[in-house]
Write an enzyme that holds these catalytic residues in place. Sequence first.
Site, PDB file in Angstrom:
ATOM      1  N   ARG A  82       5.208   0.062  -2.013  1.00 35.13           N
ATOM      2  CA  ARG A  82       4.347  -0.790  -2.835  1.00 35.13           C
ATOM      3  C   ARG A  82       4.987  -1.044  -4.190  1.00 35.13           C
ATOM      4  NH1 ARG A  82      -1.764   1.114  -3.096  1.00 35.13           N
ATOM      5  NH2 ARG A  82      -0.901   2.566  -4.619  1.00 35.13           N
ATOM      6  N   LYS A 184       0.669  -3.608  -8.188  1.00 36.83           N
ATOM      7  CA  LYS A 184       0.117  -2.614  -9.118  1.00 36.83           C
ATOM      8  C   LYS A 184       0.789  -2.777 -10.480  1.00 36.83           C
ATOM      9  CE  LYS A 184      -1.897   1.922  -8.360  1.00 36.83           C
ATOM     10  NZ  LYS A 184      -3.280   1.536  -8.062  1.00 36.83           N
ATOM     11  N   GLU A 220     -12.546  -6.716  -4.956  1.00 34.83           N
ATOM     12  CA  GLU A 220     -12.527  -5.257  -5.096  1.00 34.83           C
ATOM     13  C   GLU A 220     -13.070  -4.877  -6.462  1.00 34.83           C
ATOM     14  OE1 GLU A 220      -8.738  -3.231  -5.559  1.00 34.83           O
ATOM     15  OE2 GLU A 220      -7.702  -5.142  -5.776  1.00 34.83           O
TER      16      GLU A 220
HETATM   17  C1  LIG Z   1      -4.266   1.682  -7.070  1.00 29.60           C
HETATM   18  C2  LIG Z   1      -5.355   0.734  -6.783  1.00 29.60           C
HETATM   19  C3  LIG Z   1      -6.240   0.897  -5.686  1.00 29.60           C
HETATM   20  C4  LIG Z   1      -6.219   2.111  -4.793  1.00 29.60           C
HETATM   21  O1  LIG Z   1      -5.053   2.272  -4.080  1.00 29.60           O
HETATM   22  P1  LIG Z   1      -4.669   3.671  -3.410  1.00 29.60           P
HETATM   23  O2  LIG Z   1      -3.319   3.458  -2.870  1.00 29.60           O
HETATM   24  O3  LIG Z   1      -5.678   3.931  -2.360  1.00 29.60           O
HETATM   25  O4  LIG Z   1      -4.745   4.686  -4.499  1.00 29.60           O
HETATM   26  C5  LIG Z   1      -7.181  -0.099  -5.459  1.00 29.60           C
HETATM   27  N1  LIG Z   1      -7.282  -1.179  -6.255  1.00 29.60           N
HETATM   28  C6  LIG Z   1      -6.481  -1.352  -7.325  1.00 29.60           C
HETATM   29  C7  LIG Z   1      -6.655  -2.561  -8.167  1.00 29.60           C
HETATM   30  C8  LIG Z   1      -5.494  -0.409  -7.620  1.00 29.60           C
HETATM   31  O5  LIG Z   1      -4.706  -0.606  -8.688  1.00 29.60           O
END
Ligand SMILES: *Cc1c(COP(=O)(O)O)cnc(C)c1O
Length: 341
Positions: A82, A184, A220
């Site tokens: 990622r 991210k 989300e």
């Molecule tokens: C990091 C993150 C998540 C959760 O991801 P995981 O890999 O399950 O920790 C969900 N939404 C956003 C916007 C994130 O930055």
Amino acid sequence: MEKKNIDWSNIGFGYMHTDKRYVSNYKDGKWDEGCLTEDDKIVMSECAGVLQYAQTCFEGLKAYTTEDGHIVVFRPELNAQRMVDSAKRLEMPVFPVERFVDAICEVVKANAAYVPPFGTGASLYIRPYMFGSSPVIGVKPAEEYQFRAFCTPVGPYFKGGAKPITIKVSDFDRAAPNGTGHVKAGLNYAMSLHAIVTAHEEGFDENMYLDPATRTKVEETGGANFIFVTKDNKVITPKSDSILPSITRRSLIYVAKEYLGLEVEEREVLLEEVKDFAECGLCGTAAVISPVGKIYNHGKEICFPSGMEKMGPVIQKLYDTLTGIQMGKIEAPEGWIKRIL
Ligand SMILES: *Cc1c(COP(=O)(O)O)cnc(C)c1O
């Protein structure tokens, strides 16, 4: 190895300084070999790309002690991949997957005294990140970068059991279509701060963001993906190009199908249909799943039948199974648990 004298069950989710962190620098088109250091300070140009134009991305994962006393991490290759995707989208150099995983292992080993013992509910949170470190004033990618990974012990996300939370449908947007919602990047969080502070002031725990183009579909929250359960026990998760691909959510989908024999649908979810669902949860590394009891939408409330006291039955089963796999109580799928010590 002697553990640090920390009240493991009572630490919160905050930064605690630990002994070692990993650093690697990118210069003249290549990464150096990298090393562990005790130096927790970063010195760079006042005009660094990260400071002027927010050229930075990050990851988050946990190391913890299993029942049989090993220190493990959960699917670190997925975090590594990622970060590769995030780096590409932000015009940053790729930090190779194998090197990322090695860096995580080195940091955890060097700070093993900070990995909370089994049964405390606490874990070691690992924060890998990368940023443009060379001066940039005309808008363009930096030429030099730094990759770092530090770790900090964090307490159990829910003290005394997971209580359902209340969230609101936000009037702010998180991620534009064709934007950066799927990577991210720190910038996604900078622009969410006003929305989350506002939601907290209004008495809500989190924001539900909708798709900005039509404001009819569920995306989300600021840092966790949604998972819904229908009245006939089908697991539904929203599908959109601007949702961050949560590793927890992807793991829960696998658990739902392969361990619990549930039907799973990844599809667009209309806000309009949320009132018909039986259970709702937020999934991410921090809490695995936070149950949602209530959603506030401009004067109207959606109250899930699972209520405000406990997790709904299907979400509870998903939670128990995934945490059981992580803790070594339930056999994990091939490659999910990486043993470090
Ligand atoms: C990091 C993150 C998540 C959760 O991801 P995981 O890999 O399950 O920790 C969900 N939404 C956003 C916007 C994130 O930055």
